[in-house]
Design an enzyme around this catalytic site. Structure first.
Site, PDB file in Angstrom:
ATOM      1  N   ASP A  47       0.825  -1.211   0.000  1.00 38.17           N
ATOM      2  CA  ASP A  47       0.000   0.000   0.000  1.00 38.17           C
ATOM      3  C   ASP A  47       0.866   1.271   0.000  1.00 38.17           C
ATOM      4  O   ASP A  47       1.987   1.257   0.514  1.00 38.17           O
ATOM      5  CB  ASP A  47      -0.915  -0.014   1.235  1.00 38.17           C
ATOM      6  CG  ASP A  47      -2.066   0.964   1.099  1.00 38.17           C
ATOM      7  OD1 ASP A  47      -2.359   1.400  -0.037  1.00 38.17           O
ATOM      8  OD2 ASP A  47      -2.671   1.301   2.121  1.00 38.17           O
TER       9      ASP A  47
ATOM     10  N   HIS B 145       2.602   3.454  -9.047  1.00 43.51           N
ATOM     11  CA  HIS B 145       2.496   2.021  -9.368  1.00 43.51           C
ATOM     12  C   HIS B 145       3.749   1.545 -10.118  1.00 43.51           C
ATOM     13  O   HIS B 145       4.241   0.454  -9.875  1.00 43.51           O
ATOM     14  CB  HIS B 145       1.234   1.743 -10.183  1.00 43.51           C
ATOM     15  CG  HIS B 145      -0.033   2.043  -9.434  1.00 43.51           C
ATOM     16  ND1 HIS B 145      -0.230   1.637  -8.134  1.00 43.51           N
ATOM     17  CD2 HIS B 145      -1.159   2.719  -9.793  1.00 43.51           C
ATOM     18  CE1 HIS B 145      -1.429   2.034  -7.720  1.00 43.51           C
ATOM     19  NE2 HIS B 145      -2.012   2.698  -8.703  1.00 43.51           N
TER      20      HIS B 145
ATOM     21  N   LEU C 262      11.781 -20.192  -4.966  1.00 44.45           N
ATOM     22  CA  LEU C 262      10.703 -19.367  -4.383  1.00 44.45           C
ATOM     23  C   LEU C 262       9.477 -19.448  -5.280  1.00 44.45           C
ATOM     24  O   LEU C 262       9.604 -19.452  -6.504  1.00 44.45           O
ATOM     25  CB  LEU C 262      11.173 -17.901  -4.305  1.00 44.45           C
ATOM     26  CG  LEU C 262      10.114 -16.870  -3.905  1.00 44.45           C
ATOM     27  CD1 LEU C 262       9.976 -16.798  -2.386  1.00 44.45           C
ATOM     28  CD2 LEU C 262      10.458 -15.478  -4.420  1.00 44.45           C
TER      29      LEU C 262
HETATM   30  C1  FPP Z   1      -1.913   0.048  -3.417  1.00 43.04           C
HETATM   31  O1  FPP Z   1      -1.468   1.384  -3.351  1.00 43.04           O
HETATM   32  C2  FPP Z   1      -1.346  -0.644  -4.553  1.00 43.04           C
HETATM   33  C3  FPP Z   1      -2.045  -1.244  -5.554  1.00 43.04           C
HETATM   34  C4  FPP Z   1      -3.523  -1.249  -5.601  1.00 43.04           C
HETATM   35  C5  FPP Z   1      -1.387  -1.875  -6.690  1.00 43.04           C
HETATM   36  C6  FPP Z   1      -0.117  -2.645  -6.419  1.00 43.04           C
HETATM   37  C7  FPP Z   1       0.605  -2.806  -7.694  1.00 43.04           C
HETATM   38  C8  FPP Z   1       1.947  -2.712  -7.843  1.00 43.04           C
HETATM   39  C9  FPP Z   1       2.886  -2.565  -6.739  1.00 43.04           C
HETATM   40  C10 FPP Z   1       2.552  -2.679  -9.195  1.00 43.04           C
HETATM   41  C11 FPP Z   1       2.670  -3.882 -10.026  1.00 43.04           C
HETATM   42  C12 FPP Z   1       2.811  -5.174  -9.427  1.00 43.04           C
HETATM   43  C13 FPP Z   1       3.380  -6.218 -10.084  1.00 43.04           C
HETATM   44  C14 FPP Z   1       3.290  -7.536  -9.471  1.00 43.04           C
HETATM   45  C15 FPP Z   1       4.061  -6.090 -11.369  1.00 43.04           C
HETATM   46  P1  FPP Z   1      -2.540   2.544  -3.463  1.00 43.04           P
HETATM   47  O2  FPP Z   1      -2.691   2.902  -4.891  1.00 43.04           O
HETATM   48  O3  FPP Z   1      -3.805   2.125  -2.790  1.00 43.04           O
HETATM   49  O4  FPP Z   1      -1.836   3.690  -2.661  1.00 43.04           O
HETATM   50  P2  FPP Z   1      -2.544   4.829  -1.801  1.00 43.04           P
HETATM   51  O5  FPP Z   1      -3.173   4.162  -0.610  1.00 43.04           O
HETATM   52  O6  FPP Z   1      -1.394   5.689  -1.404  1.00 43.04           O
HETATM   53  O7  FPP Z   1      -3.524   5.516  -2.685  1.00 43.04           O
END
Ligand code: FPP
Length: 250
Positions: A21, A38, A132
């Site tokens: 997050d 992201h 892994l």
């Molecule tokens: C949450 O942060 C994150 C996500 C919903 C997406 C996670 C995706 C990645 C880390 C990128 C790609 C992954 C792979 C496996 C290639 P948020 O957007 O909710 O952050 P915020 O709470 O600050 O808004």
């Protein structure tokens, strides 16, 4: 002595899951678009997968896209799906070289076709990895998973494959998406929130929980090693008392 050297190799969590997050807030704090968060988050994924392999973790489950994330703006969803395609294709050779097997859990049929195809290709090409297992939770939520398990168990009872009086915790485990994985030892959440957000609710029953304020794009090898070292300080009693653990009593 590096943090990796400080880790007791005899007591490494076999299964770690991470709620990644804080991508959006990381980007906002730099005046960038959320999607940049992201992209940087995908860089952290690479670092953490490598670090987990070095530490001897056997399963790493990442909450990459939740069922609830389908409610985000369409543009953000398509960026995430494209990022998945790009990252998986770019990293496949590296995964093979390092003995890392890709696996996915969640409602994969809901993903766009090109995302699904890229994931399936990578899963197939990395299937012999033994160091892994990297599990991407995509279009996943625990309640979705538990509803499906309940339906499948009910159908099993109805058609005589299962006897309702013989249903145990092990039976339920068999109907979950995690059925072939070890117990979840450590659940990490970055980004400062103290909640589980519909992720591995059944599986986290006895997991150690680790929350950090660090936004996911800032979470790297050293931060993972800190979380593992914190885990190694915990006494895992599973409902028993300390003295029973010391004596090795069952
Ligand atoms: C949450 O942060 C994150 C996500 C919903 C997406 C996670 C995706 C990645 C880390 C990128 C790609 C992954 C792979 C496996 C290639 P948020 O957007 O909710 O952050 P915020 O709470 O600050 O808004």
């Amino acid at each position: 002595m590096s943090l990796l050297d400080k880790i007791d190799k005899e007591n490494v969590p076999q299964h770690i899951a991470i709620i990644m997050d804080g991508n959006g807030r990381w980007a906002k704090s730099r005046g960038l678009d959320r999607t940049e968060g992201h992209r940087e988050g995908a860089v952290s994924v690479r670092k953490v997968v490598e670090a987990a392999t070095k530490a001897g973790v056997k399963f790493l489950t990442l909450y990459a896209f939740s069922t609830e994330n389908w409610c985000r703006p369409e543009e953000e969803i398509s960026t995430l799906m494209e990022l998945m395609v790009y990252t998986v294709a770019k990293e496949t050779d590296n995964l093979i070289k390092n003995g890392i097997r890709l696996h996915c859990i969640g409602d994969i049929q809901r993903l766009p076709e090109n995302t699904r195809n890229a994931l399936c290709r990578c899963i197939e090409q990395t299937s012999s990895g033994e160091n892994l297992t990297l599990v991407l939770a995509l279009s996943y939520s625990s309640r979705w998973e538990l509803v499906n398990a309940a339906k499948a168990i009910a159908a099993g009872v109805k058609n005589g494959v299962l006897d309702e009086n013989s249903i145990t915790e092990e039976t339920v485990n068999e109907y979950l998406t995690t059925k072939d994985m070890p117990e979840l030892d450590l659940l990490i959440r970055t980004g400062g929130e103290i909640r589980i957000s519909n992720f591995l609710l059944w599986q986290a029953a006895y997991s150690e929980l680790y929350f950090t304020d660090i936004f996911w794009p800032d979470f790297d090898e050293e931060r993972l090693y800190e979380a593992i070292l914190d885990f190694q300080k915990k006494e895992r009693r599973f409902g028993k008392i300390s003295e029973q653990l010391e004596k090795g009593n069952p």
